[in-house]
Motif scaffolding. Sequence first.
Motif, PDB file in Angstrom:
ATOM      1  N   MET A   1      43.036  37.268  38.105  1.00  0.00           N
ATOM      2  CA  MET A   1      43.925  38.298  38.016  1.00  0.00           C
ATOM      3  C   MET A   1      44.018  38.897  39.219  1.00  0.00           C
ATOM      4  N   ASN A   2      45.720  38.705  39.542  1.00  0.00           N
ATOM      5  CA  ASN A   2      45.931  40.074  40.717  1.00  0.00           C
ATOM      6  C   ASN A   2      45.820  41.488  39.747  1.00  0.00           C
ATOM      7  N   ALA A   3      46.707  42.500  40.863  1.00  0.00           N
ATOM      8  CA  ALA A   3      46.813  43.882  40.628  1.00  0.00           C
ATOM      9  C   ALA A   3      47.925  44.490  39.761  1.00  0.00           C
ATOM     10  N   ILE A   4      49.140  43.287  39.885  1.00  0.00           N
ATOM     11  CA  ILE A   4      50.467  43.562  39.908  1.00  0.00           C
ATOM     12  C   ILE A   4      49.929  42.515  38.026  1.00  0.00           C
ATOM     13  N   GLU A   5      49.297  41.887  37.590  1.00  0.00           N
ATOM     14  CA  GLU A   5      49.811  41.263  36.398  1.00  0.00           C
ATOM     15  C   GLU A   5      48.731  42.326  35.490  1.00  0.00           C
ATOM     16  N   ALA A   6      47.612  42.984  35.629  1.00  0.00           N
ATOM     17  CA  ALA A   6      46.922  43.724  34.992  1.00  0.00           C
ATOM     18  C   ALA A   6      48.275  44.791  35.070  1.00  0.00           C
TER      19      ALA A   6
END
Length: 78
Positions: A1-6
């Motif tokens: 999971m990358n930062a934009i999904e989080a």
Amino acid sequence: MNAIEAYRIERFFYIHHMTIVAKIIRALIYLIHNCYIPYTAQIGKGTKLGYKGIGVVIHAKAVIGERCIIAQNVTIGG
């Protein structure tokens, strides 16, 4: 999971008035990806962060449009 999904998950909890959960997710984003993306910022659909958002800092009142690409180590301030 990358930062934009989080960020999307964090924003969901903020919109549904669960700010404590949103703050916890914001802290996890900072610890894992070393970036600060507040849940009050408005980021459009399709926006991507380079290298999973390492070093990205976004102002709390920033409004970012759709389908933008933000490179690593970028600061978007107010």
